[in-house]
Design an enzyme around this catalytic site. Structure first.
Site, PDB file in Angstrom:
ATOM      1  N   GLY A 182       1.427  -1.065   0.159  1.00 50.78           N
ATOM      2  CA  GLY A 182       0.306   0.006   0.226  1.00 50.78           C
ATOM      3  C   GLY A 182       1.084   1.428  -0.284  1.00 50.78           C
ATOM      4  N   ALA A 183      -0.130   2.220   0.371  1.00 44.99           N
ATOM      5  CA  ALA A 183       0.453   3.326  -0.204  1.00 44.99           C
ATOM      6  C   ALA A 183       1.181   3.593  -1.328  1.00 44.99           C
ATOM      7  CB  ALA A 183       2.528   3.894   1.416  1.00 44.99           C
ATOM      8  N   HIS A 218       4.943   2.041  -7.683  1.00 42.50           N
ATOM      9  CA  HIS A 218       3.839   1.167  -7.804  1.00 42.50           C
ATOM     10  C   HIS A 218       2.659   1.001  -9.261  1.00 42.50           C
ATOM     11  CE1 HIS A 218       3.979   1.706  -3.273  1.00 42.50           C
ATOM     12  NE2 HIS A 218       4.626   0.328  -3.406  1.00 42.50           N
ATOM     13  N   GLU A 225      12.969  -3.117  -9.019  1.00 47.55           N
ATOM     14  CA  GLU A 225      14.887  -2.959  -8.511  1.00 47.55           C
ATOM     15  C   GLU A 225      14.568  -2.346  -7.510  1.00 47.55           C
ATOM     16  OE1 GLU A 225      16.172  -2.316 -13.069  1.00 47.55           O
ATOM     17  OE2 GLU A 225      15.875  -4.151 -13.577  1.00 47.55           O
ATOM     18  N   LYS A 226      13.851  -0.453  -7.815  1.00 51.58           N
ATOM     19  CA  LYS A 226      14.542  -0.146  -6.494  1.00 51.58           C
ATOM     20  C   LYS A 226      15.297  -1.419  -5.116  1.00 51.58           C
ATOM     21  CE  LYS A 226      13.674   2.884  -2.873  1.00 51.58           C
ATOM     22  NZ  LYS A 226      13.518   2.024  -1.871  1.00 51.58           N
ATOM     23  N   GLN A 255      16.201  -7.642  -2.805  1.00 48.05           N
ATOM     24  CA  GLN A 255      14.755  -8.141  -2.401  1.00 48.05           C
ATOM     25  C   GLN A 255      13.710  -8.850  -4.176  1.00 48.05           C
ATOM     26  OE1 GLN A 255      10.663  -6.344  -0.560  1.00 48.05           O
ATOM     27  NE2 GLN A 255      10.477  -5.948  -2.907  1.00 48.05           N
ATOM     28  N   GLN A 294       7.613  -8.779   8.126  1.00 51.97           N
ATOM     29  CA  GLN A 294       9.168  -8.952   7.435  1.00 51.97           C
ATOM     30  C   GLN A 294       9.475  -7.173   8.505  1.00 51.97           C
ATOM     31  OE1 GLN A 294       7.112  -8.361   3.684  1.00 51.97           O
ATOM     32  NE2 GLN A 294       8.262  -5.699   3.583  1.00 51.97           N
ATOM     33  N   ARG A 318       8.273   5.474   1.895  1.00 54.29           N
ATOM     34  CA  ARG A 318       8.876   5.754   3.224  1.00 54.29           C
ATOM     35  C   ARG A 318       9.689   7.215   2.873  1.00 54.29           C
ATOM     36  NH1 ARG A 318      10.215   0.442   4.430  1.00 54.29           N
ATOM     37  NH2 ARG A 318       9.233  -1.073   6.259  1.00 54.29           N
ATOM     38  N   SER A 328       9.298   6.148  -2.983  1.00 57.17           N
ATOM     39  CA  SER A 328       9.207   4.512  -1.440  1.00 57.17           C
ATOM     40  C   SER A 328       8.436   5.707  -1.036  1.00 57.17           C
ATOM     41  CB  SER A 328      10.995   4.928  -1.004  1.00 57.17           C
ATOM     42  OG  SER A 328      10.520   4.692   0.093  1.00 57.17           O
TER      43      SER A 328
END
Ligand code: PAF
Length: 278
Positions: free
Chosen positions: A31-32, A37, A148-149, A153, A61, A187, A185
């Protein structure tokens, strides 16, 4: 756009599309939702007839001192963004649907999970590999797309899918950046205006290191200079800035093919990560 809340309904919908001859792309998120995305959804719709996004803030996580409780959550806003990007369905399971009472199983990808993000966030990649395995098995899409950011992961997920014989193509999508180079991001919302001004210095330091390696510098020296640069620009901590082989994540000790610079740095309470192919 359908909003699906149970794994049974998710699997039935994906299987119905596939029975009708349509391929399905899955784009997992917490989300966010931002443009990064939505670029995954657009790529999904280029590569498959149908795209399903998922929204699940995965408790497994987050470390005990991380931002699980405060992670930005706004389902209506996120659904509107997915709708505008042309998503066919969004899967929004609640925590009990994902981890029923008595849940006991974890997925760990060894070695490549133990450096960089894995070293500074113990348990993070086990949480990611576990929830992504479950999302893939619950939906059984044809392809699944990750940014790819979060390059480490993406590699962990590709390895997990290969090792578990999941018949799903894992696709990486290019990092989307602001005009000043800051990687998008969720964040970034934590940055105050002064920190937001400092933040693009991380990308600048990575470009400088990449150019130095191109010009013949020792990768270890170029990475050390990038660490100095981000601290000089006002970051509070360079958690790691490393130049590594982009498949094995072995630290680069000499000039070589296949290198990538990986960075995590802290500005106040905000932890930014980024990476760049060299
Ligand atoms: O990158 C993310 O948003 C998450 O780690 C993911 C892949 C959706 C798993 O929770």
């Amino acid at each position: 756009m359908d909003v699906i809340r149970t794994k049974a309904a998710l699997r039935a919908q994906v299987a119905a599309w596939q029975r009708g001859g349509e391929t399905v792309a899955l784009t997992p998120t917490m989300g966010a939702i931002h443009e990064g995305h939505l670029s995954l959804v657009r790529l999904g719709l280029e590569r498959a007839e149908r795209c399903v996004a998922t929204i699940f803030v995965n408790p497994r996580q987050f470390g005990p001192n991380e931002d699980f409780e405060t992670y930005p959550r706004d389902e209506e806003r996120d659904l509107a963004k997915f709708r505008s990007a042309g998503c066919d369905a969004v899967y929004v399971p609640d925590p009990g649907e994902m981890y029923a009472a008595g849940y006991k199983t974890e997925v760990t990808v060894h070695e490549i999970s133990e450096v960089m993000e894995g070293a500074s966030r113990p348990g993070f990649f086990t949480g990611v590999a576990t929830v992504v395995s479950k999302l893939l098995i619950q939906s059984l899409p044809d392809i699944a797309i990750f940014g790819e950011k979060d390059f480490q992961q993406l590699t962990v997920i590709r390895t997990m899918a290969r090792d578990l014989d999941l018949p799903i193509e894992i696709l990486g999508a290019p990092t989307v950046r602001e005009a000043d180079g800051l990687a998008l991001s969720s964040r970034n919302a934590y940055l105050d205006p002064k920190q937001r001004d400092i933040a693009p210095a991380l990308h600048r330091a990575m470009i400088a290191a990449s150019e130095a390696v191109h010009a013949g510098a020792d990768p270890r020296v170029a990475a050390a200079k990038a660490r100095e640069d981000v601290l000089a620009a006002g970051f509070d901590e360079a958690i790691y800035i490393d130049i590594r082989d982009q498949d094995s994540f072995a630290l680069a000790e000499t000039q070589a093919e296949n290198l990538r610079i990986f960075a995590a740095a802290r500005l106040g309470d905000c932890r930014l990560i980024d990476n760049l192919g060299i």
